[in-house]
Design an enzyme around this catalytic site. Sequence first.
Site, short mmCIF file in Angstrom:
data_model
loop_
_atom_site.label_atom_id
_atom_site.label_comp_id
_atom_site.label_asym_id
_atom_site.label_seq_id
_atom_site.Cartn_x
_atom_site.Cartn_y
_atom_site.Cartn_z
N ARG A 23 0.81 -1.22 0.00
CA ARG A 23 0.00 0.00 0.00
C ARG A 23 0.84 1.27 0.00
NH1 ARG A 23 -2.79 -0.89 5.48
NH2 ARG A 23 -0.66 -1.55 5.84
N GLU A 28 6.38 6.28 12.47
CA GLU A 28 6.12 7.28 13.50
C GLU A 28 7.10 8.42 13.29
OE1 GLU A 28 6.64 5.34 17.28
OE2 GLU A 28 4.57 4.68 17.32
N GLN A 46 3.77 23.75 18.49
CA GLN A 46 3.31 24.31 17.22
C GLN A 46 4.02 23.61 16.07
OE1 GLN A 46 3.13 28.66 17.11
NE2 GLN A 46 4.19 28.62 15.16
N ASP A 47 3.32 23.40 14.96
CA ASP A 47 3.91 22.91 13.73
C ASP A 47 3.92 24.05 12.72
OD1 ASP A 47 4.18 20.37 14.75
OD2 ASP A 47 2.60 19.47 13.53
N ASN A 48 5.04 24.19 12.02
CA ASN A 48 5.17 25.19 10.96
C ASN A 48 5.50 24.46 9.66
OD1 ASN A 48 4.90 27.31 12.84
ND2 ASN A 48 7.08 27.25 13.27
N ARG A 58 16.60 29.59 3.26
CA ARG A 58 15.88 30.22 4.38
C ARG A 58 16.79 30.16 5.59
NH1 ARG A 58 10.18 30.82 3.63
NH2 ARG A 58 9.46 29.80 1.73
N HIS A 61 18.12 31.41 11.03
CA HIS A 61 17.17 32.02 11.95
C HIS A 61 17.28 31.45 13.35
CE1 HIS A 61 14.56 32.41 8.09
NE2 HIS A 61 15.38 33.45 8.19
N LYS A 71 13.72 22.94 17.44
CA LYS A 71 12.99 22.59 16.22
C LYS A 71 13.25 21.13 15.86
CE LYS A 71 13.48 27.21 14.24
NZ LYS A 71 14.03 28.00 13.13
N HIS A 118 19.35 28.16 12.63
CA HIS A 118 18.89 27.11 11.72
C HIS A 118 18.54 27.70 10.36
CE1 HIS A 118 15.58 24.72 9.88
NE2 HIS A 118 16.47 23.77 10.08
N TYR A 131 8.20 21.61 10.46
CA TYR A 131 8.99 21.55 11.68
C TYR A 131 8.14 21.90 12.89
CZ TYR A 131 9.75 26.58 10.87
OH TYR A 131 9.59 27.93 10.63
N GLU A 142 13.45 37.58 17.69
CA GLU A 142 13.94 37.05 16.43
C GLU A 142 15.32 37.63 16.09
OE1 GLU A 142 12.07 36.50 11.99
OE2 GLU A 142 11.63 38.36 13.07
N ASP A 169 16.30 38.22 4.96
CA ASP A 169 17.48 37.41 5.26
C ASP A 169 18.78 38.01 4.74
OD1 ASP A 169 15.84 35.65 6.58
OD2 ASP A 169 16.03 34.02 5.13
#
Length: 182
Positions: A23, A28, A46-48, A58, A61, A71, A118, A131, A142, A169
Amino acid sequence: MTIEKTAIQDLVIINPTVFPDERGYFFEAYNQAKFAENGIHYNFIQDNQSFSKRGVIRGLHLQINPFAQAKLVRVLEGEILDVAVDLRKNSPTYGQHVSVVLSAENKKQLMVPHGFAHGFSVLSETASVLYKVDQVYHKDSERGIRYDDPVLNIDWKVSPDEVIVSEKDVVLSAFNDIDWEF
């Protein structure tokens, strides 16, 4: 799931156990109990998710204390070069970085603890990155370091004529100019 140590203490690669069948596959991606058994203790809140095209870089940061973020990074589609820079001043690897290819195919994840900058570059035509973070975004906390900082000398595996970086950036600090500590 196996935990692969890197050259930098506390920065680890997560290799999930994948169960393929006719299939497709199952694995996990996150199991708090298994992470805790391996000394990884974060409360992800939180998930981004981001989507980018080839050549996008990117980062680098981070957020400073008390809003520093851990993260857990993985790729849902495509392939990236994921990079974490150790900014813990008392660390023997301060200023060093680790880079690892994360892809939908290899299903690896990078666990980036507090005290690291990161970033990532997109190596495939497009990439979707997901992440988890253990702290909400806090604009005043930030910070960042330029992706092309000569001291860090990161090879992003993207040719200079392909690089796409946000205006935000491009104006980040140089590594030698950072004034924050973890």
